[in-house]
Design an enzyme around this catalytic site. Sequence first.
Site, PDB file in Angstrom:
ATOM      1  N   CYS A  65       0.801  -1.221   0.000  1.00 33.54           N
ATOM      2  CA  CYS A  65       0.000   0.000   0.000  1.00 33.54           C
ATOM      3  C   CYS A  65       0.835   1.273   0.000  1.00 33.54           C
ATOM      4  O   CYS A  65       0.473   2.255  -0.626  1.00 33.54           O
ATOM      5  CB  CYS A  65      -0.961  -0.006   1.166  1.00 33.54           C
ATOM      6  SG  CYS A  65      -0.180  -0.258   2.740  1.00 33.54           S
ATOM      7  N   HIS A 125      -1.839   0.520   7.196  1.00 37.94           N
ATOM      8  CA  HIS A 125      -2.195   0.868   5.828  1.00 37.94           C
ATOM      9  C   HIS A 125      -1.737   2.292   5.541  1.00 37.94           C
ATOM     10  O   HIS A 125      -1.511   3.072   6.454  1.00 37.94           O
ATOM     11  CB  HIS A 125      -3.725   0.759   5.689  1.00 37.94           C
ATOM     12  CG  HIS A 125      -4.198   0.792   4.270  1.00 37.94           C
ATOM     13  ND1 HIS A 125      -3.665  -0.006   3.287  1.00 37.94           N
ATOM     14  CD2 HIS A 125      -5.181   1.506   3.671  1.00 37.94           C
ATOM     15  CE1 HIS A 125      -4.285   0.229   2.139  1.00 37.94           C
ATOM     16  NE2 HIS A 125      -5.222   1.157   2.361  1.00 37.94           N
ATOM     17  N   ASP A 143      -8.083   5.968  -1.940  1.00 40.65           N
ATOM     18  CA  ASP A 143      -7.211   4.836  -1.591  1.00 40.65           C
ATOM     19  C   ASP A 143      -6.782   4.108  -2.846  1.00 40.65           C
ATOM     20  O   ASP A 143      -7.527   3.308  -3.397  1.00 40.65           O
ATOM     21  CB  ASP A 143      -7.960   3.874  -0.653  1.00 40.65           C
ATOM     22  CG  ASP A 143      -7.022   2.807  -0.102  1.00 40.65           C
ATOM     23  OD1 ASP A 143      -5.851   2.751  -0.544  1.00 40.65           O
ATOM     24  OD2 ASP A 143      -7.461   2.039   0.767  1.00 40.65           O
TER      25      ASP A 143
END
Lengths: 682, 307
Positions: free
Chosen positions: A416, A460, A476
Amino acid sequence: MSIEFQIPRNCLAALLIAQFAVLGPHLFRLPLWVAAVAIVCALWRLLLYTGRGFYPSAVLKALLVVVSLVAILRDYGSLFALEPIVALLITTFALKLIEMKSRRDVLVVIFLAYFVAATHFLFEQGIFDAMYVLLAAALVTGALVALHEGAVAHRPTHAVSTSFKLLFQAIPLTIIMFIVFPRIDPLWSVPGTESSAKTGPSDSMSPGDISKLAGSSDLAFRVTFEGDVPPPQDLYWRGLVFNHFDGRQWRAAERKDARINWGDYLESISVEPSTLSRPVKYTVVMEPSRQSWLYAMPLARTKTKSVLQGQNFTLRTVYPLDQRFQYQVTSWQDYRLEGRLRDTRRQQALQLPRGFNPKAREFAQQLRVRSGDDQAFVNAVLRHFNSEEFVYTIQPPKLGTHSVDEFLFGARRGFCEHYASSFVFLMRAAGVPARVVAGYQGGELNPFDNYLLIHEYDAHAWAEVWYPNKGWTRVDPTAAVAPERVESSVNDVLGDEMSQAAINPFLNLRQIPALRWLRLRWDTVNYSWTKWVLNYDTELQMELLENWLGGVSAWRIGLFVTLGGGLVMLIVALSLLSQRVKHKLHPVDKLYLRSARSLRRLGVERGDAEGVHDFAQRVANAQPKLGDSAKRIAYLYSSLRYDFQAGAKPGPEYKANFRKLREEVKFHLQQASTLQKASHSA
Amino acid sequence: MALDSKINEAVDEIGKVLLGKERQIRLALCCLFAKGHLLIEDLPGMGKTTLSHALAFVLRLDYTRVQFTSDLLPADILGYSIYDKGSSQFQFHPGPVFTQVLLADEINRTTPKTQSALLEAMAEGQVTVEGETRPLQSPFFVIATQNPVTQSGTYPLPESQLDRFLMRIELGYPDPSAERQLYMGVDSKEELGKLQQKLSVDDLSSIVMTASAVKTSDALLDYLQRLVEYSRTAEEFAYGLSPRGALALLRSARTWALMEGRNHVVPEDVQAVLPAVCSHRFRAAAHFQGDSAALVHQLMHQVPVIA
């Protein structure tokens, strides 16, 4: 006969066992030589007990103390931290064993043992730790009991079992006192322990930082919602906002004056009142992370004291968290943040280092031009991530100087942070204000108590993009590559890969239903322990007492303690009574005792150990008028209770005699009351 | 004539020489009737010998007295064989133990070897001399005395040997009026000679028979068990009453009930014999600041009769 004090054998045995119980958990934390000292001292004590050892001289004792002081200084460098002080306490505690001579010395060692047992709580506060320390304290109490029993020959376990009984009896009162005793804020804070490592995202982010966290299944924090738990795609736990990129690392570049008043802040963000009307309220209990940032869902506001609110609506504490920390948060999921961006803030959000990633810059600028507006540009980038062969993986390849270029046009494999970092880079390169946000996403729902568990592997990173009028909006990019990551956890998405790569081979095990059930059940217990015992502070206490007693005042608390204590005593009394009630009196005995009791008021009281004939004789002497009937009663009683062989059935005259006795007792009672009245009137 | 009145006469008869000691006399008789041996513990000159003598006289039993000294040997009590030239055979000369009442004076002054020789006789009713076992007379009673104060140069009887005595009694000083009579009275030796037989050997065996038929009810056995239980669990006792001790207590209580003219035992009977039967069977725990008499007192006053 020697009058010298001898430590009772049971006491010494209990004390040695208690000492090791008390020291046990400490010894793992302390240098090995402390354990050696404790063992040598215990053996020395045993030698002394068997009469083969000698008490150390004053010089030797002084030498031992100096040597241990030097050793502690050598190991820790200083005395003024938690571990060296505890090490010193424990070393002296062990050394005191060989000095113990008088009763007073033994008492000192016993009280020291209680103290050492309590110091364990400076390091650990878990439920098992509490149980263990309680057990150790019971053993110490056993030594104390044995000391007071003296030389009386008892079974060795007698003192300890007595102490456990005492402890057990003390539990109800302990609970009551725990509830009502005033919570005093600590006068000083305990210095942090050195050995503990920091956990969770750090104050900077480079490629590979978050994927490192994904291998850990440690707990980060727990969240209890006041209402329903929001859907997974809303569970973005913001912790840090990174604004500054140096080509490799993202940094917070947070201003020092981080505390912003909510009222001041309302000006700079155009929050529409209607969107503020549906807040989500929840309580977060952070595990000790040794860092000072806290996590909350977007647009968080807290009333918890000692929590600071950052400019980017992040929360933090003044000092790093060395202990579990609990705070209440209200979040607005529908928000509009900074509808107008001040120039300084805009510059911050567009900052990029010169000379890095030329290919990416070019790509961004071209795409921006093609897209038309910012929104379309964001979508185009996300589509790019989605349509090209980007891979979401826990084991991305190492990247060189132009990390974004290499990632976007070379490797195309990343976790991520790679996506968030590249995405923000592209935004900024195209002139769209954007920033990286690090925190956690998702969480595991504990169905037994309806709260969320957020683990390290939920760490994250994502992006926030600024649109004119709309303000900061979460984007995201990982969701574009691996949408399932947002809906479920990283385990479900990358579990197989992780166990193959042996990053965390146990992650998959965690999902076996029975183990999962056990783990979550246990976590429920642990969480309640944290919420109700460890974090039971003045606020919670007042709330609880308010609810239970309808108000907090001295007399209410007094009444509560008295009634609570009284209830405990009542239960004890009832259990004692029920043991007595089990044994039923023979009807003849009952009748007889009634007649005997009637004489109490006349000044003749029967002792429990007095035979019936003896008593009748005494009655005859004291109250001649009652003498005959008392003797008849004694005779009848004797014939009913004693005049047959054990095991034989009572004869036919039994019933008649019983009737006679009843009449006689009746007559006797009458006479007694007449006599009593006569003596009153006289 | 009923047995209990015969017994009362015997008590009165002994009372003529041992003034004001009716209770001790009754206990001593009770001990003999219960076929037990008696240990009298008191200072010299308190009438120990007189009592034992009188007991023998009233029952018309053979009576021997042995003064135990530190150089007394087992053979001095049991007897020995001497070669008889006339018959060219060894002739057994029975020792003083071959009698009906043996007064063992100051039993704790002799060596354990001699003590145990006597104790075999007490327990088995027979003696073994030179490999040959010879039965003793029946009835056979040992009345032993010992001085509780001067303990130097003595061999105190261990618990296992004390246990052979059914009762241990103390005579104590007589009360002033009894003592006054003593001063005014004539020579006790002369009085002893005048004592009449009040009980025959047949009476004795019928007393033993009748006593064994005295009833003991459940309620009474409950009381006995409470006593035993208390002695075993109370902290003040180093150890409790053994089953043999409990049986001794019950047997004595039966005989006492008979002497009281009852056909059943009541708790008062147990309490009457309790100090004599039990005080030498108890020892106080280390931390208890009292002697065995205090233990008996506690036992008697703490255990409820009705429960």
